[in-house]
Design a protein around this motif. Structure first.
Motif, PDB file in Angstrom:
ATOM      1  N   GLU A 145      44.356  43.425  37.908  1.00 56.56           N
ATOM      2  CA  GLU A 145      45.706  42.850  37.929  1.00 56.56           C
ATOM      3  C   GLU A 145      46.731  43.898  38.354  1.00 56.56           C
ATOM      4  OE1 GLU A 145      48.301  39.717  37.677  1.00 56.56           O
ATOM      5  OE2 GLU A 145      46.158  39.601  37.270  1.00 56.56           O
ATOM      6  N   ARG A 160      42.503  43.983  33.533  1.00 54.81           N
ATOM      7  CA  ARG A 160      43.883  44.477  33.647  1.00 54.81           C
ATOM      8  C   ARG A 160      44.013  45.447  34.820  1.00 54.81           C
ATOM      9  NH1 ARG A 160      48.607  44.382  30.543  1.00 54.81           N
ATOM     10  NH2 ARG A 160      50.214  45.149  31.971  1.00 54.81           N
ATOM     11  N   THR A 204      47.869  35.514  41.684  1.00 53.88           N
ATOM     12  CA  THR A 204      47.100  35.608  42.921  1.00 53.88           C
ATOM     13  C   THR A 204      47.200  34.325  43.750  1.00 53.88           C
ATOM     14  OG1 THR A 204      45.154  34.937  41.645  1.00 53.88           O
ATOM     15  CG2 THR A 204      45.473  37.277  42.022  1.00 53.88           C
ATOM     16  N   LYS A 217      49.197  43.861  41.659  1.00 54.48           N
ATOM     17  CA  LYS A 217      50.644  44.066  41.560  1.00 54.48           C
ATOM     18  C   LYS A 217      51.082  45.237  42.418  1.00 54.48           C
ATOM     19  CE  LYS A 217      54.729  43.240  39.798  1.00 54.48           C
ATOM     20  NZ  LYS A 217      55.493  44.215  40.574  1.00 54.48           N
ATOM     21  N   ASP A 276      49.059  30.944  39.001  1.00 52.05           N
ATOM     22  CA  ASP A 276      48.972  32.335  38.575  1.00 52.05           C
ATOM     23  C   ASP A 276      49.348  33.259  39.733  1.00 52.05           C
ATOM     24  OD1 ASP A 276      46.724  32.737  40.256  1.00 52.05           O
ATOM     25  OD2 ASP A 276      45.391  31.966  38.712  1.00 52.05           O
ATOM     26  N   GLN A 305      38.463  38.999  40.839  1.00 51.36           N
ATOM     27  CA  GLN A 305      39.113  38.620  39.584  1.00 51.36           C
ATOM     28  C   GLN A 305      38.565  37.293  39.055  1.00 51.36           C
ATOM     29  OE1 GLN A 305      43.354  37.572  39.668  1.00 51.36           O
ATOM     30  NE2 GLN A 305      43.680  38.989  37.975  1.00 51.36           N
ATOM     31  N   ASN A 319      41.394  38.989  44.550  1.00 52.95           N
ATOM     32  CA  ASN A 319      41.420  37.666  43.924  1.00 52.95           C
ATOM     33  C   ASN A 319      40.004  37.126  43.717  1.00 52.95           C
ATOM     34  OD1 ASN A 319      42.768  35.163  43.046  1.00 52.95           O
ATOM     35  ND2 ASN A 319      41.913  34.309  44.921  1.00 52.95           N
TER      36      ASN A 319
END
Length: 607
Positions: A283, A280, A476, A287, A474, A337, A334
């Motif tokens: 993420e 998270r 990214t 953002k 998604d 992730q 990315n």
């Protein structure tokens, strides 16, 4: 009575209660007022946007004896029975668990019987995309010629999976994601009605975490109320949603931008020790970077989407960071992730990510230094070998004498022949850049077959579904593909150009992105054209090289000799009597250009 979740208690009972779908609710109310009801409706859109609620309100409104201005009264026996789910004439079916042919045949057989209490018998089929092919076929005839007293309302989150023959027989309404502002207003109204104290910042965190779903927002609000003993505080909202505070994100990015890796690692430790989820956190950083990028282009857009929560730290970072740095950070985020999905030690990857992000500035400086050094360094003059020069002059003199003798003996016809290799070499030299480009990344043997069969119609079709295609990716992958666009297409392939070369390289090596695009294209188009990526700055060069190659029959494959031989054989054959002379005289390059770009935009001139 036992406790009921907020989203059940506050489910809309009138069209005016449906949040964020004003166009749809107004259209349905007007249809009821003017008695212009369709026999079938399709409600499509993301989860938690009001599809099933609108279906039940519509069922009440068309059967309510006291309806006024298209709204149900919610006081009569029929309205109460529909609200409680006890009216036999309004049947709700979950297609996820009743997706077989037999269930739909049962619906078809019972639909012919008149309603017992209501004016219309209404079938609400939720998640209709889960029906099997046989079930859709069984439903098709009933949708085409339904009894006058039956209305079907189909709801789905994936309309692309529904056959076109079904969609064409009903009115379609697309429910959109609810804006964070509308979600925030609705939660404030509910809490004020329940007389519960709340923190404005907490509701903004919940509204952002809901991602456009009203039901998700109320479910999160329910959790926060339980966690905080009926108190909605900012800290409790962060704990429940797992969101990292803006202050911590700002500190982390400031340290990264300033190459202060040590303090950035301490920020990561602080985040992990507070119980935040590592995935998270990544993420949230992505953002935050997205907001920085958009804020540099359109501050108003970000302030609206972020509900005005823009502090001085955010604006300061936006002024200091370069867009190219943000692009590279998103690419690195990315990568990490994707790798974190398969590890049991996310803290290791976060540390690696932090060090990598903290050295982006150094990499840019080093690259610029190397470029400046290369510009300033003057190439040294090569050493001259006098013996080699003398030998070369002697060889040139001998060749000139031979050409002169051949010219005199053949009346000068050899001169033209002798000059052809030189002209061919010059032509080849001019064509070379179009073929070289990035040999390790750009595969012309994949691009040219697409261009051979490319048409303007295919390109327009792909451009028409491109936005829908990106929405299925998604965050990214969508951010990466947002700077891409299709530039040529045939039925079997699409050429996609990227505005930034480093994103082209990243996309070209991303197998997951390729799989996601193939799966989405299969669901939208029903087949999977091959996608070939190219850097945008190379597209004019590739297109020009293709046209020249078509004109000279020069293709980047090992089959050139066979194709040339075949062409010469075909040219030597007699033309059939039914061949159109205009088509024969039209150059091949003109035919290819017409097919690729469309005849309406071509301007053909003779040299």
């Amino acid at each position: 009575m036992s406790y009921q979740a907020l989203y059940r208690v506050w489910r809309p009972q009138r069209f005016d209660d449906v949040i964020g779908q004003n166009i749809i609710t107004k259209t349905l109310k007007n249809a009821i007022i003017t008695n212009q009801l369709s026999h079938a409706y399709l409600f499509a859109g993301p989860r938690g946007t009001g599809k099933t609620s609108a279906a039940k309100i519509l069922a009440k409104a068309i059967n309510c004896p006291n309806q006024k201005d298209g709204e149900p009264c919610n006081e009569c026996e029929i309205c109460k029975s529909i609200t409680n789910g006890t009216l036999n004439d309004v049947i709700e079916i979950d297609a996820a668990s009743n997706n077989g042919v037999e269930e739909i045949r049962d619906v078809r057989d019972k639909a012919k019987y008149a309603p017992t209490q209501a004016t219309y018998k209404v079938y609400i089929i939720d998640e209709v995309h889960m029906l099997s092919t046989g079930a859709f076929n069984a439903l098709l005839k009933t949708l085409e010629e339904p009894p006058a007293h039956v209305i079907f309302i189909l709801a789905t989150t994936e309309p692309q999976k529904i056959p076109a023959t079904i969609i064409s027989r009903m009115q379609r309404f697309d429910f959109k994601r609810i804006t964070s502002k509308d979600i925030l207003d609705r939660m404030e109204y509910i809490l004020n009605q329940k007389d519960i104290e709340y923190d404005d910042k907490a509701l903004k965190v919940i509204a952002k975490a809901a991602e456009g779903g009203m039901r998700d927002a109320l479910s999160i609000l329910d959790q926060v109320l339980s966690f905080g003993m009926d108190k909605v505080s900012y800290e409790n909202a962060l704990e429940v949603t797992g969101t990292v505070t803006k202050d911590l994100l700002a500190k982390y990015l400031e340290n990264v931008i300033n190459n202060d890796v040590k303090d950035a690692l301490l920020n990561v430790r602080e985040m992990l020790e507070s119980g935040k989820d590592a995935a998270r956190f990544v993420e949230d950083v992505i953002k935050y970077c997205q907001d920085l990028l958009l804020y540099q282009q359109s501050p108003e857009m970000v302030e609206e989407s972020e509900l005005g929560v823009m502090d001085d730290s955010f604006k300061k970072i936006s002024d200091e960071i370069k867009p190219t740095t943000i692009y590279q950070m998103i690419v690195d985020l990315n990568d990490i992730q994707n790798q974190m999905r398969y590890t049991m030690h996310p803290d290791v990857y976060l540390d690696v990510l932090t060090v990598k992000l903290g050295t982006i500035g150094d990499q840019e400086v080093n690259t610029q230094t190397v470029a400046n050094s290369a510009t300033n360094v003057k190439p040294s003059a090569p050493a001259v070998n006098n013996n080699e020069v003398a030998e070369l002059k002697k060889e040139i003199s001998n060749l000139q004498n031979q050409v002169q003798k051949l010219s005199q003996s053949s009346g000068g016809s050899v001169n033209n022949t002798a000059s052809q290799p030189v002209e061919h070499a010059q032509a080849t030299q001019h064509r070379a850049p179009a073929h070289r480009g990035n040999d390790e990344h750009i595969n012309l043997t994949q691009i040219y077959p697409i261009l051979d069969n490319a048409t303007r119609k295919d390109l327009v079709n792909v451009q028409g579904i491109w936005d829908e295609l990106l929405q299925h990716l998604d965050v990214t992958k969508r951010a990466m593909m947002n700077v891409s666009k299709p530039v040529a297409a045939s039925h079997d392939g699409v050429v996609v150009s990227f505005e930034y070369p480093f994103l082209f390289t990243k996309a070209n090596n991303d197998r997951e992105l390729s799989d996601a695009l193939d799966n989405t294209l299969d669901s939208i188009l029903g087949y999977v054209p091959k996608i070939v990526f190219i850097p945008g700055d190379k597209w004019p060069e590739i297109r020009k090289g293709y046209i020249v190659a078509q004109k000279n029959n020069d293709r980047p494959t090992s089959e050139n000799s066979d194709k040339n031989e075949q062409s010469s054989v075909e040219n030597s054959e007699e033309k059939p009597d039914n061949v159109n002379e205009t088509d024969e005289k039209e150059p091949k390059i003109v035919k290819q250009a017409t097919q690729l770009f469309g005849k309406d935009i071509l301007d053909i001139k003779d040299d």
